[in-house]
Design a protein around this motif. Structure first.
Motif, PDB file in Angstrom:
ATOM      1  N   PHE A   4       0.573  50.030   3.814  1.00 48.99           N
ATOM      2  CA  PHE A   4       0.401  48.790   3.054  1.00 48.99           C
ATOM      3  C   PHE A   4       1.727  48.070   2.851  1.00 48.99           C
ATOM      4  O   PHE A   4       1.795  46.847   2.948  1.00 48.99           O
ATOM      5  N   SER A   8       2.512  44.502   4.152  1.00 46.57           N
ATOM      6  CA  SER A   8       2.919  43.481   3.190  1.00 46.57           C
ATOM      7  C   SER A   8       4.164  42.747   3.669  1.00 46.57           C
ATOM      8  O   SER A   8       4.283  41.532   3.494  1.00 46.57           O
ATOM      9  N   SER A  11       2.993  40.547   6.462  1.00 46.57           N
ATOM     10  CA  SER A  11       2.162  39.479   5.930  1.00 46.57           C
ATOM     11  C   SER A  11       2.986  38.462   5.152  1.00 46.57           C
ATOM     12  O   SER A  11       2.779  37.255   5.266  1.00 46.57           O
ATOM     13  N   LEU A 290      -3.660  38.312   7.561  1.00 49.56           N
ATOM     14  CA  LEU A 290      -4.436  39.549   7.445  1.00 49.56           C
ATOM     15  C   LEU A 290      -4.548  40.264   8.781  1.00 49.56           C
ATOM     16  O   LEU A 290      -4.062  41.377   8.949  1.00 49.56           O
ATOM     17  N   LEU A 294      -2.031  43.319  10.014  1.00 49.60           N
ATOM     18  CA  LEU A 294      -2.613  44.656  10.111  1.00 49.60           C
ATOM     19  C   LEU A 294      -2.546  45.194  11.534  1.00 49.60           C
ATOM     20  O   LEU A 294      -2.242  46.369  11.762  1.00 49.60           O
ATOM     21  N   TRP A 320      -9.171  52.153   6.552  1.00 42.72           N
ATOM     22  CA  TRP A 320      -8.335  51.420   5.584  1.00 42.72           C
ATOM     23  C   TRP A 320      -8.162  49.966   6.006  1.00 42.72           C
ATOM     24  O   TRP A 320      -8.286  49.044   5.209  1.00 42.72           O
ATOM     25  N   ARG A 323     -11.428  47.946   5.469  1.00 38.56           N
ATOM     26  CA  ARG A 323     -11.692  47.645   4.060  1.00 38.56           C
ATOM     27  C   ARG A 323     -10.825  46.477   3.581  1.00 38.56           C
ATOM     28  O   ARG A 323     -11.292  45.603   2.846  1.00 38.56           O
ATOM     29  N   LEU A 324      -9.573  46.466   3.992  1.00 42.13           N
ATOM     30  CA  LEU A 324      -8.703  45.345   3.628  1.00 42.13           C
ATOM     31  C   LEU A 324      -9.210  44.042   4.246  1.00 42.13           C
ATOM     32  O   LEU A 324      -9.139  42.978   3.620  1.00 42.13           O
ATOM     33  N   LEU A 328     -10.278  40.903   1.746  1.00 41.40           N
ATOM     34  CA  LEU A 328      -9.393  39.740   1.758  1.00 41.40           C
ATOM     35  C   LEU A 328      -9.880  38.605   2.662  1.00 41.40           C
ATOM     36  O   LEU A 328      -9.656  37.428   2.351  1.00 41.40           O
ATOM     37  N   LEU A 515      -8.726  48.303  -6.701  1.00 42.86           N
ATOM     38  CA  LEU A 515      -7.962  47.638  -5.648  1.00 42.86           C
ATOM     39  C   LEU A 515      -6.619  48.313  -5.418  1.00 42.86           C
ATOM     40  O   LEU A 515      -6.175  48.459  -4.279  1.00 42.86           O
ATOM     41  N   LEU A 518      -6.986  51.269  -3.261  1.00 42.89           N
ATOM     42  CA  LEU A 518      -7.227  50.874  -1.872  1.00 42.89           C
ATOM     43  C   LEU A 518      -5.912  50.517  -1.185  1.00 42.89           C
ATOM     44  O   LEU A 518      -5.667  50.911  -0.041  1.00 42.89           O
ATOM     45  N   LEU A 519      -5.055  49.765  -1.872  1.00 44.58           N
ATOM     46  CA  LEU A 519      -3.797  49.336  -1.282  1.00 44.58           C
ATOM     47  C   LEU A 519      -2.852  50.508  -1.052  1.00 44.58           C
ATOM     48  O   LEU A 519      -2.067  50.506  -0.106  1.00 44.58           O
TER      49      LEU A 519
END
Length: 521
Positions: A4, A8, A11, A290, A294, A320, A323-324, A328, A515, A518-519
């Protein structure tokens, strides 16, 4: 570094890139509007980009990164550096030949991409001139793709994610200062954008090479015929070329679809190519933030897990990522569907960009919004195959989706014009993502973890609350009429989007979705 955190970083830097890209498009829209000349630039810019996506970021990256990651995992850094040297040698010679052929064949390329530009002879000639000038951009970007593959494999994600900003800055400067200066010289101001593209390409490559030098992985390119023969006969490049063959077919399918759509758009009303381009720029925000982020992070990690035969880790990373995507991308898709006119008006409705252009771009953006979830999901699902060095399966799916997309075009374009092209792409992306997911589950590569049903219901409840708020906001204010008060319009948009984020994530929390867990997964 966690997945993540890596995603991040990519992203966040991609967000900066997309913001500067949006500034670039806003400036181009307000300065040049949507006309035959902007269509000419968009077509000319798409030609090197088509080849870039075909060879550099497409087939080459899909084949290069898994082989590179496996080489580092199994043979170490020194042997991998030799592989990079060999690949760089072959790539540079191939790019020199390609650039010469592209410059010479520019008129044929423009005709093949958008023969409808001949409706405006000036537009066709301008497109040819700019294609000749910008075609070598593919060489810069292909070498950037090689450098990015190395840096990402070494988990140096920041530089590859940040360098697209340089292209946007160069084009903004070209439109802001170069356009008026070209006008004083009696040269069409639109040519300044082509100069900006080339300057941006040089800047991006320079930064990537400096990063490789600091890493100690700067390639040593062989310039002799003997070096080329040795590189051609080496095992690593052979494996990459073997993987590139089916990958090239798969990426070609996407680019053939783009080519067909551009050709169709050029036959429609003047400005259609530009309306689609402006809508595509907005759609790329969530797709890049996104999906691309990823995909960039997952690809080398999945390849390493596969090389280590760690199937549990492999499946868990895919789960994972998906799900993101759902949590999002789904609200972003909803916003593009119900709040698209407000977005287009606030971002583009200045200068030469009229209310009519707002309406036409809005229709295209809604078409893309239908398939946004699929467009983002493909960026996670496809690496699930590429990391296993299985490129044939997504290629076969892509060929079938191309046919399906064109059938959608036949049914939709006569009624929806350029918006039908965008909707066809969106529907095709949903089919593509669903098919890839089915394939991963069928071959046992991906096993869904527990709790998906509850998770999806939680997201849908939050989206329902978000959708109600966005629908009310879209109807309560006349976003196009607020053209006279741009600061008020921007302020209202900022407030609406801030409340949207608050409502969505608050609702997720109320429904019990953890959340943060999850992250951190």
């Amino acid at each position: 570094m966690s997945l993540f955190k890596s995603a991040s970083i990519v992203s966040g830097l991609t967000l900066v890139s997309r913001i500067t890209g949006l500034m670039r498009e806003l400036l181009i829209a307000s300065t040049f509007g949507a006309s035959a000349l902007t269509d000419a630039f968009n077509v000319a810019f798409r030609i090197p980009n088509l080849f870039r996506r075909l060879f550099a970021e497409g087939a080459f990256s899909q084949a290069f990164v898994p082989v590179l990651a496996a080489s580092r995992q199994q043979h170490g850094d020194e042997a991998t550096h030799v592989l990079v040297n060999q690949v760089a040698t072959l790539l540079i010679w191939a790019l020199l030949l390609t650039s010469v052929l592209g410059v010479a064949g520019a008129p044929l390329l423009v005709w093949a991409m958008a023969s409808g530009l001949k409706q405006s002879p000036e537009g066709f000639e301008v497109a040819v001139v700019m294609t000749r000038f910008m075609f070598p951009y593919i060489a810069f970007m292909s070498l950037v793709a090689l450098a990015a593959g190395v840096l990402n494999t070494w988990k140096r994600f920041a530089v590859p994610a940040a360098t697209p900003v340089l292209l946007n800055v160069a084009m903004i400067a070209a439109a802001w200062w170069g356009g008026p200066w070209f006008g004083t010289l009696g040269v069409p101001p639109i040519y300044a954008l082509a100069v900006g593209v080339m300057l941006g390409g040089v800047a991006q490559l320079s930064v990537q090479l400096l990063a490789l030098r600091r890493l100690g992985m700067l390639p040593r390119v062989g310039l002799s015929w003997r070096a080329v023969r040795e590189a051609w006969g080496a095992e690593g490049p052979k494996r990459i070329l073997q993987l590139m063959a089916p990958a090239l077919l798969g990426v070609s399918v996407a680019q053939i679809s783009l080519l067909i759509n551009t050709q169709i758009a050029s036959q429609l009303a003047p400005g259609s190519v530009s309306w689609l381009s402006y809508a595509d720029r907005l759609m790329e925000f969530p797709t890049a933030l996104l999906g691309v982020a990823l995909g960039v992070v997952l690809m080398p990690q999945l390849s390493a897990a596969k090389a280590a035969n760690d199937t549990a880790k492999y499946s868990d990373m895919l789960d994972w990522g998906l799900r993101l995507v759902v949590v999002l991308a789904l609200p972003c898709a909803l916003a593009l569907l119900v709040f698209s006119k407000a977005l287009v008006a606030v971002l583009y409705n200045y200068g030469a960009f009229s209310a009519h252009d707002v309406q036409q771009t809005t229709l295209a953006l809604m078409g893309y919004g239908v398939g946004l979830l699929g467009l983002v999901a493909v960026k996670v699902l496809a690496p699930g195959f590429y990391a296993s060095q299985d490129i044939r399966t997504p290629v076969r799916i892509a060929v079938a989706v191309l046919v399906i997309t064109q059938l959608f075009n036949v049914a939709l374009v006569p009624f929806l014009a350029h918006a039908g092209l965008a909707l066809s792409i969106g529907l095709g992306a949903l089919v593509n993502a669903a098919w890839l997911l089915w394939g991963l589950r069928k071959n046992g590569t991906y096993v869904m973890s527990a709790g998906w049903t509850r998770f999806v219901l939680q997201v849908l409840v939050a989206c329902a609350v978000l959708g109600a708020w966005l629908c009310w906001s879209a109807q309560y204010w006349d976003w196009t009429a607020l053209h006279a008060t741009p600061l008020l319009r921007v302020g209202l948009m900022t407030g609406v989007l801030a409340v949207s984020a608050l409502l969505y994530f608050a609702t997720l929390t109320i429904t019990g979705l953890k959340l943060r867990a999850l992250l951190r997964r």
